[in-house]
Design an enzyme around this catalytic site. Structure first.
Site, PDB file in Angstrom:
ATOM      1  N   MET A  67     -50.254  -8.123 -13.306  1.00  0.00           N
ATOM      2  CA  MET A  67     -49.635  -9.425 -13.111  1.00  0.00           C
ATOM      3  C   MET A  67     -49.853  -9.916 -11.679  1.00  0.00           C
ATOM      4  O   MET A  67     -49.177 -10.839 -11.218  1.00  0.00           O
ATOM      5  CB  MET A  67     -48.143  -9.369 -13.445  1.00  0.00           C
ATOM      6  N   TYR A  82     -50.288  -9.890  -7.427  1.00  0.00           N
ATOM      7  CA  TYR A  82     -49.611  -9.450  -6.207  1.00  0.00           C
ATOM      8  C   TYR A  82     -49.858  -7.948  -6.020  1.00  0.00           C
ATOM      9  O   TYR A  82     -48.936  -7.129  -5.980  1.00  0.00           O
ATOM     10  CB  TYR A  82     -48.127  -9.782  -6.221  1.00  0.00           C
ATOM     11  N   GLU A 126     -51.179  -0.895  -3.459  1.00  0.00           N
ATOM     12  CA  GLU A 126     -52.029   0.284  -3.487  1.00  0.00           C
ATOM     13  C   GLU A 126     -51.987   0.982  -4.848  1.00  0.00           C
ATOM     14  O   GLU A 126     -52.972   1.612  -5.251  1.00  0.00           O
ATOM     15  CB  GLU A 126     -51.617   1.257  -2.381  1.00  0.00           C
ATOM     16  N   HIS A 179     -51.928  -0.493  -7.827  1.00  0.00           N
ATOM     17  CA  HIS A 179     -52.942  -1.163  -8.637  1.00  0.00           C
ATOM     18  C   HIS A 179     -54.346  -0.717  -8.225  1.00  0.00           C
ATOM     19  O   HIS A 179     -55.217  -0.479  -9.066  1.00  0.00           O
ATOM     20  CB  HIS A 179     -52.849  -2.681  -8.470  1.00  0.00           C
TER      21      HIS A 179
END
Length: 287
Positions: A28, A30, A33, A35
């Site tokens: 989603m 924004y 680290e 991700h």
């Protein structure tokens, strides 16, 4: 890196990739680290990596933070470009749910406890959008973080039930040096709340220590977590759980002692709701 906003564009890119393997990381946005760790794992195991950036309105309840959810697409794209991502799909709501859209994907059973009990429409939104993304992107592997433990169980159940032709890869939770699980919602924490938020991981570790010492009573493990949380004045407990890691049914007594355990909790820091978990196996304490 190709950035696209339509389903047709995604499919055109996938046709050009031919038989090359694709790893997919749905997000989603924004990005943090955690991700990027998923992206790196996908990059190591596939020829190409695709990432979706979409704040899915269908997984937010009427009182939740959809309008406040942090967004910074340009920053996200810069981070993904540096990680060698081949494709970013950043659709609009109209692209994902056009006029006349009528379909839902509903998983029962494992969606009912924990997050499902507190957020009854959440997982229907998750499974609907994830099923759509899988059909659009057509990955060989999809990567999810263990921090959203129930979500990984639900997505795996959906993939099995619908005979989806891909592997679901679950990667360890990425943490800050002080143990706080990385989350886009951490930005909401005040300067006072941020150090207090480490109480989630400390509560999990207290129960984990009992487990490693041989305790298999679910009530004792839940009580250990709650005692740590109750000692933090800024924490408001939503739930604590010691459950079967596959069915998510709560342990009562020692009935499930051979199954491993999922310790999980949800805690409010002011208006910000944080979740975390530790997945335990049943190896002896001295291993």
């Amino acid at each position: 890196m190709k950035v696209v906003t339509t389903i047709d564009e995604v499919r055109a890119v996938r046709r050009r990739q031919g038989t090359a393997t694709l790893g997919f990381v749905p997000t989603m946005g924004y990005l943090h680290e955690g991700h990027l760790d998923l992206v790196r794992r996908a990059r190591a195991e596939n020829d190409y990596v695709a990432v979706s950036i979409y704040v899915n309105p269908k997984q937010f309840g009427p009182t939740e933070d959809l309008s406040r959810y942090p967004r910074d697409l340009e920053r996200d794209l810069s981070l993904l470009r540096a990680e060698g991502v081949a494709l970013v799909f950043a659709p609009s709501d109209a692209e994902m749910y056009p006029p006349g859209y009528q379909t839902r994907v509903l998983v029962t059973g494992v969606t009912q406890p924990l997050e499902g009990a507190k957020r009854p429409t959440h997982f229907e939104g998750v499974t609907t959008v994830v099923a759509k993304l899988f059909n659009i992107v057509r990955p060989n592997r999809a990567y999810f973080g263990q921090k959203d433990a129930q979500q990984t169980v639900v997505v795996r159940q959906m993939a099995r039930d619908l005979n989806l032709d891909l592997d679901i890869v679950v990667c360890p939770t990425t943490r800050e040096p002080d143990g706080l699980a990385m989350s886009s919602r951490n930005k909401y924490l005040t300067a006072e709340q941020r150090p207090a938020a480490t109480v989630l991981y400390r509560a999990l570790r207290a129960a984990e220590a009992l487990w490693r010492g041989g305790t298999r009573d679910g009530a004792v493990l839940r009580d250990a977590m709650r005692r740590v949380l109750d000692a933090e004045p800024l924490a408001r407990v939503d739930y604590v759980s010691a459950a079967d890691p596959l069915t998510l049914e709560e342990w009562e007594g020692d009935a499930r002692a051979g199954a491993g355990a999922l310790l999980s909790l949800a805690v409010f820091m002011g208006p910000t709701r944080l979740i975390d978990n530790v997945l335990l196996n049943d190896r002896p304490a001295d291993e």
